[in-house]
Design a protein around this motif. Structure first.
Motif, PDB file in Angstrom:
ATOM      1  N   ILE A   1       0.810  -1.232  -0.056  1.00 27.57           N
ATOM      2  CA  ILE A   1      -0.293   0.052  -0.030  1.00 27.57           C
ATOM      3  C   ILE A   1       0.708   1.259  -0.019  1.00 27.57           C
ATOM      4  CG2 ILE A   1      -1.607   1.198   1.343  1.00 27.57           C
ATOM      5  CD1 ILE A   1      -2.877  -1.269   2.332  1.00 27.57           C
ATOM      6  N   LEU A   2       1.764   1.405   0.681  1.00 26.90           N
ATOM      7  CA  LEU A   2       3.001   2.350   0.841  1.00 26.90           C
ATOM      8  C   LEU A   2       3.213   2.878  -0.793  1.00 26.90           C
ATOM      9  CD1 LEU A   2       5.042   2.028   4.048  1.00 26.90           C
ATOM     10  CD2 LEU A   2       3.673   4.069   3.522  1.00 26.90           C
ATOM     11  N   GLY A   3       4.025   1.655  -1.095  1.00 26.55           N
ATOM     12  CA  GLY A   3       4.564   1.804  -2.535  1.00 26.55           C
ATOM     13  C   GLY A   3       3.686   2.277  -3.502  1.00 26.55           C
ATOM     14  N   GLY A   4       2.564   1.317  -3.794  1.00 26.02           N
ATOM     15  CA  GLY A   4       1.684   1.530  -4.853  1.00 26.02           C
ATOM     16  C   GLY A   4       1.458  -0.011  -5.186  1.00 26.02           C
ATOM     17  N   ILE A   5      -0.138  -0.128  -5.048  1.00 28.68           N
ATOM     18  CA  ILE A   5      -0.400  -1.802  -5.059  1.00 28.68           C
ATOM     19  C   ILE A   5      -0.331  -2.309  -6.506  1.00 28.68           C
ATOM     20  CG2 ILE A   5      -3.051  -1.061  -5.634  1.00 28.68           C
ATOM     21  CD1 ILE A   5      -3.510  -3.549  -3.623  1.00 28.68           C
ATOM     22  N   ASN A   6      -0.418  -1.341  -7.660  1.00 32.63           N
ATOM     23  CA  ASN A   6      -0.393  -1.900  -9.022  1.00 32.63           C
ATOM     24  C   ASN A   6       0.661  -1.528  -9.713  1.00 32.63           C
ATOM     25  OD1 ASN A   6      -3.248  -3.142  -9.137  1.00 32.63           O
ATOM     26  ND2 ASN A   6      -4.047  -0.999  -9.065  1.00 32.63           N
ATOM     27  N   THR A   7       1.876  -1.284  -8.890  1.00 36.43           N
ATOM     28  CA  THR A   7       2.989  -1.005  -9.657  1.00 36.43           C
ATOM     29  C   THR A   7       4.075  -2.121  -9.561  1.00 36.43           C
ATOM     30  OG1 THR A   7       4.042   0.235  -7.684  1.00 36.43           O
ATOM     31  CG2 THR A   7       2.416   1.380  -9.244  1.00 36.43           C
ATOM     32  N   PHE A   8       5.043  -2.354 -10.114  1.00 30.65           N
ATOM     33  CA  PHE A   8       6.086  -3.413 -10.029  1.00 30.65           C
ATOM     34  C   PHE A   8       6.937  -3.060  -8.807  1.00 30.65           C
ATOM     35  CE2 PHE A   8      10.010  -5.520 -11.058  1.00 30.65           C
ATOM     36  CZ  PHE A   8       9.591  -6.879 -11.100  1.00 30.65           C
ATOM     37  N   TRP A   9       7.411  -1.882  -8.800  1.00 32.62           N
ATOM     38  CA  TRP A   9       8.719  -1.398  -7.912  1.00 32.62           C
ATOM     39  C   TRP A   9       8.012  -0.792  -6.745  1.00 32.62           C
ATOM     40  CZ3 TRP A   9      12.917  -3.637  -9.264  1.00 32.62           C
ATOM     41  CH2 TRP A   9      13.480  -3.746 -10.354  1.00 32.62           C
ATOM     42  N   GLY A  10       6.896  -0.655  -6.431  1.00 31.48           N
ATOM     43  CA  GLY A  10       5.998  -0.431  -5.327  1.00 31.48           C
ATOM     44  C   GLY A  10       6.271  -0.885  -4.076  1.00 31.48           C
ATOM     45  N   ALA A  11       6.387  -2.338  -4.273  1.00 30.17           N
ATOM     46  CA  ALA A  11       6.410  -3.268  -3.136  1.00 30.17           C
ATOM     47  C   ALA A  11       7.943  -2.894  -2.485  1.00 30.17           C
ATOM     48  CB  ALA A  11       6.187  -4.648  -3.533  1.00 30.17           C
ATOM     49  N   LEU A  12       8.831  -2.852  -3.483  1.00 32.11           N
ATOM     50  CA  LEU A  12      10.335  -2.689  -2.961  1.00 32.11           C
ATOM     51  C   LEU A  12      10.240  -1.421  -2.073  1.00 32.11           C
ATOM     52  CD1 LEU A  12      13.199  -3.718  -2.681  1.00 32.11           C
ATOM     53  CD2 LEU A  12      13.527  -2.677  -5.095  1.00 32.11           C
ATOM     54  N   VAL A  13       9.772  -0.396  -2.835  1.00 34.18           N
ATOM     55  CA  VAL A  13       9.725   1.294  -2.366  1.00 34.18           C
ATOM     56  C   VAL A  13       9.159   1.008  -0.953  1.00 34.18           C
ATOM     57  CG1 VAL A  13       8.909   3.617  -2.777  1.00 34.18           C
ATOM     58  CG2 VAL A  13      10.018   2.312  -4.389  1.00 34.18           C
ATOM     59  N   GLY A  14       8.027   0.367  -0.855  1.00 30.35           N
ATOM     60  CA  GLY A  14       7.030   0.428   0.245  1.00 30.35           C
ATOM     61  C   GLY A  14       8.015  -0.244   1.409  1.00 30.35           C
ATOM     62  N   ALA A  15       8.709  -1.117   1.061  1.00 40.16           N
ATOM     63  CA  ALA A  15       9.590  -2.172   2.254  1.00 40.16           C
ATOM     64  C   ALA A  15      10.852  -1.195   2.573  1.00 40.16           C
ATOM     65  CB  ALA A  15      10.162  -3.188   1.462  1.00 40.16           C
ATOM     66  N   VAL A  16      11.307  -0.289   1.605  1.00 36.07           N
ATOM     67  CA  VAL A  16      12.473   0.420   2.275  1.00 36.07           C
ATOM     68  C   VAL A  16      11.953   1.685   3.261  1.00 36.07           C
ATOM     69  CG1 VAL A  16      14.034   2.278   1.339  1.00 36.07           C
ATOM     70  CG2 VAL A  16      13.741   0.305   0.084  1.00 36.07           C
ATOM     71  N   LEU A  17      10.731   2.078   2.940  1.00 34.18           N
ATOM     72  CA  LEU A  17      10.166   3.204   3.619  1.00 34.18           C
ATOM     73  C   LEU A  17       9.784   2.528   4.823  1.00 34.18           C
ATOM     74  CD1 LEU A  17       7.760   4.899   0.935  1.00 34.18           C
ATOM     75  CD2 LEU A  17       9.986   5.803   2.189  1.00 34.18           C
ATOM     76  N   PHE A  18       9.116   1.397   4.782  1.00 35.25           N
ATOM     77  CA  PHE A  18       8.573   0.632   6.206  1.00 35.25           C
ATOM     78  C   PHE A  18       9.856   0.538   7.148  1.00 35.25           C
ATOM     79  CE2 PHE A  18       7.898  -3.089   8.757  1.00 35.25           C
ATOM     80  CZ  PHE A  18       6.585  -2.847   9.084  1.00 35.25           C
ATOM     81  N   VAL A  19      10.977   0.025   6.638  1.00 27.73           N
ATOM     82  CA  VAL A  19      12.265   0.004   7.532  1.00 27.73           C
ATOM     83  C   VAL A  19      12.983   0.959   8.079  1.00 27.73           C
ATOM     84  CG1 VAL A  19      14.676  -0.929   7.421  1.00 27.73           C
ATOM     85  CG2 VAL A  19      12.716  -2.293   6.334  1.00 27.73           C
ATOM     86  N   ILE A  20      12.864   2.265   7.065  1.00 27.15           N
ATOM     87  CA  ILE A  20      13.394   3.495   7.588  1.00 27.15           C
ATOM     88  C   ILE A  20      12.575   4.088   8.723  1.00 27.15           C
ATOM     89  CG2 ILE A  20      13.696   6.016   6.744  1.00 27.15           C
ATOM     90  CD1 ILE A  20      14.596   4.765   4.004  1.00 27.15           C
ATOM     91  N   MET A  21      11.029   4.139   8.314  1.00 26.60           N
ATOM     92  CA  MET A  21      10.026   4.399   9.480  1.00 26.60           C
ATOM     93  C   MET A  21      10.358   3.653  10.835  1.00 26.60           C
ATOM     94  SD  MET A  21       6.958   5.306   7.159  1.00 26.60           S
ATOM     95  CE  MET A  21       5.711   6.024   8.737  1.00 26.60           C
TER      96      MET A  21
END
Length: 312
Positions: free
Chosen positions: A246-266
């Motif tokens: 959800i953070l990165g973007g549910i219908n995007t390929f790279w969204g899951a990776l971006v969301g994981a990076v943001l999750f760990v940083i937060m």
């Protein structure tokens, strides 16, 4: 077309950048990137069925934890090294995913999600109480891997290679006729059935793929932390990839990776300030849902779309 070339070379440049980082960063930061990569693969495995298949799973940690425990038990009891243990664990997780998918896909939508969570909790109870095999609530600790793998820099490159290959494999799957059929089932199942697609088998195959990639992520985590414990299977762990997607973007390929990076940083930054960092994560999710429904990477892609169109 230039846009296609950009889409091809940017991931390669990113991998080169990560390779160079491995030469200059201290071990502490390498371990953080390792965690981001593992969670990124975990989130992407869920995105395969949720973002592209329209199947919302509340129990995806079952496969992450199953893969972790499979690798941990193989390392403990068979004397296998990490790589064959991960390969074996991936196959076993795929078999487990086939069984779970065959059961859960008999139900639709909300009932499917609840069934996945129920099976995940059954597995949690099993590993939590089976002391003789899983170590119970103590988990499995003190696992040893090869001396080469214990070096953070070496394991950093190993994880980058495995996660990169997995992302490439997922990309190939999504760009195949099977991947486009999966999208069609998500968008209009009735019309896709009319065109001749066998819905149950298509979804089951996607479910097995998602389980196997989650199992690989779980196996990589065991090599990273040298342990497996029941919380890896708990329902709360299943919430993490959902939040990342959800953070990165549910219908995007790279969204899951971006969301994981943001999750760990937060978790790192806000977690040092307050123990209630999940409150701020929830507030962030609320803002994204209200104002950026496509997620952070989805928003970036939307803004870059006119530029890429002009580059064609």
């Amino acid at each position: 077309m230039k846009s296609n070339r950009i889409g091809t070379f940017l991931p390669l440049l990113f991998l080169v950048f990560l390779f160079l980082l491995g030469q200059i960063l201290p071990n502490f930061y390498l371990r953080i990137i390792i965690e981001m990569a593992i969670l990124g693969l975990f989130a992407q495995s869920l995105n395969l069925i949720m973002g592209y298949g329209g199947m919302i799973s509340f129990g995806h940690a079952a496969f992450y934890g199953f893969g972790a425990y499979a690798v941990a038990i193989l390392l403990r009891d068979t004397g296998m090294s990490l790589v064959p243990a991960i390969l074996t664990g991936t196959v076993l997780t795929g078999v487990f995913g086939f069984i779970v998918g065959a059961i859960c896909l008999r139900a639709a939508k909300l009932y499917f999600a609840i069934l996945t969570m129920a099976i995940s909790q059954l597995l949690f109870v099993l590993v939590y109480q089976w002391y003789a095999f899983t170590g119970g609530d103590n988990g499995i600790h003190g696992l040893t891997v090869s001396p080469w793998m214990t070096d953070p820099q070496h394991y950093y490159y190993f994880v980058l290679a495995v996660v990169g290959l997995c992302f490439f494999a997922i990309r190939v799957i999504l760009n195949s006729p099977f991947g486009y059929t999966l999208r069609a089932l998500r968008d209009n199942q009735e019309r896709t059935v009319f065109l001749g697609a066998y819905v149950w088998w298509q979804k089951l195959i996607a479910f097995v793929f998602a389980a196997m990639f989650a199992g690989i992520a779980g196996g990589l985590y065991v090599g990273y932390d040298h342990m497996a414990y029941p919380l890896l299977v708990n329902w709360s762990k299943s919430a993490e990839p959902i939040l990342m997607v959800i953070l990165g973007g549910i219908n995007t390929f790279w969204g899951a990776l971006v969301g994981a990076v943001l999750f760990v940083i937060m978790e790192m930054v806000i977690g040092k300030i307050t123990t209630y960092w999940l409150f701020f994560l929830g507030a962030t999710i609320l803002i994204l849902v209200m104002f950026f429904p496509k997620g952070i990477w989805g928003y970036v892609e939307e803004k870059l779309a006119p530029f890429l169109a002009r580059e064609r």
